[in-house]
Design an enzyme around this catalytic site. Structure first.
Site, PDB file in Angstrom:
ATOM      1  N   ASP A  11       0.865  -1.168   0.000  1.00  0.00           N
ATOM      2  CA  ASP A  11       0.000   0.000   0.000  1.00  0.00           C
ATOM      3  C   ASP A  11       0.910   1.229   0.000  1.00  0.00           C
ATOM      4  OD1 ASP A  11      -2.483   1.531   0.465  1.00  0.00           O
ATOM      5  OD2 ASP A  11      -1.607   1.885   2.439  1.00  0.00           O
ATOM      6  N   ASP A  13      -0.152   5.159   1.006  1.00  0.00           N
ATOM      7  CA  ASP A  13      -0.378   6.110   2.104  1.00  0.00           C
ATOM      8  C   ASP A  13      -0.481   5.384   3.441  1.00  0.00           C
ATOM      9  OD1 ASP A  13      -0.761   8.641   0.541  1.00  0.00           O
ATOM     10  OD2 ASP A  13      -2.357   7.445  -0.355  1.00  0.00           O
TER      11      ASP A  13
END
Length: 215
Positions: A11, A13
């Site tokens: 991922d 953020d």
């Protein structure tokens, strides 16, 4: 002998980049611009990882379209005000590539924005592919992971993320899951999804990933 490309999916953020202050500020800016009461930082943080439209619909469904448009304009100009890679991330990515692994980013951000963001932070040379969520189901559905792996023609090993959505998506994609607690969801919330690893940083990931044989 040719060995398959083994890939670690991250991922973006809250996992590789401490970007929450800039995201929260841009979310709140939309409310201020329209003269609406802005949600508190903690209220916004709790919804990060959901699509932007869903976040705004939670707070102000009648203004969702306008808020999204304001956010995208504001965030595109302010996305690296305070956002920085977490400590050790650049070195970890470099080490994994030196060990022979492919690295992909799978994010709820739109692909164009995600690639601009990765480039602005100087991370483009550190990863092999950046896949955003464009018109298909978002995490916890595994679609964004499948698309990243298909683009690389690779086999996924681990999904690394900071939210329950990341962990559930990784499991749905058939990957092992590594939850890092320095991002959006705390250790207690992440533990509800029973990740294979639940850690305060990314250091233990290297213990699972020894150097790969060369082709």
């Amino acid at each position: 002998m040719t060995h398959p490309h083994m890939t670690i999916v991250f991922d973006l953020d809250g996992t590789l980049v401490d970007s929450l202050p800039d995201i929260i500020a841009s979310v709140q800016h939309g409310f201020t611009s329209l003269g609406l009461p802005a949600p508190a930082d903690a209220e916004v943080r709790a919804l990060i990882g959901h699509p932007l439209e869903a976040m705004y619909a939670h707070f102000a469904p009648a203004h969702t379209a306008s808020l999204c448009a304001i956010y995208r304009e504001h965030y595109a100009r302010n996305f690296v005000n305070r956002s920085r890679p977490y400590p050790g991330v650049v070195e970890l990515l470099r080490t994994l590539r030196e060990r022979g692994y492919k690295l992909a980013i799978a994010t709820t951000k739109r692909t164009d924005m995600a690639r601009r963001f990765v480039e602005a932070l100087g991370l483009t040379p550190a990863v092999d592919y950046v896949q955003g969520t464009d018109g298909f189901p978002h995490k916890p559905a595994p679609d964004v992971i499948h698309r990243a792996l298909a683009a690389l023609g690779a086999q996924g090993l681990w999904m690394v993320g900071d939210t329950t959505h990341d962990i559930l998506a990784g499991r749905a994609a058939g990957l092992r899951t590594y939850a890092v607690t320095w991002g959006t969801h705390d250790a207690g919330m992440l533990a509800t999804t029973a990740p294979d690893e639940l850690q305060p940083d990314l250091e233990r990931l290297l213990e699972h990933l020894p150097p790969r044989p060369r082709a």
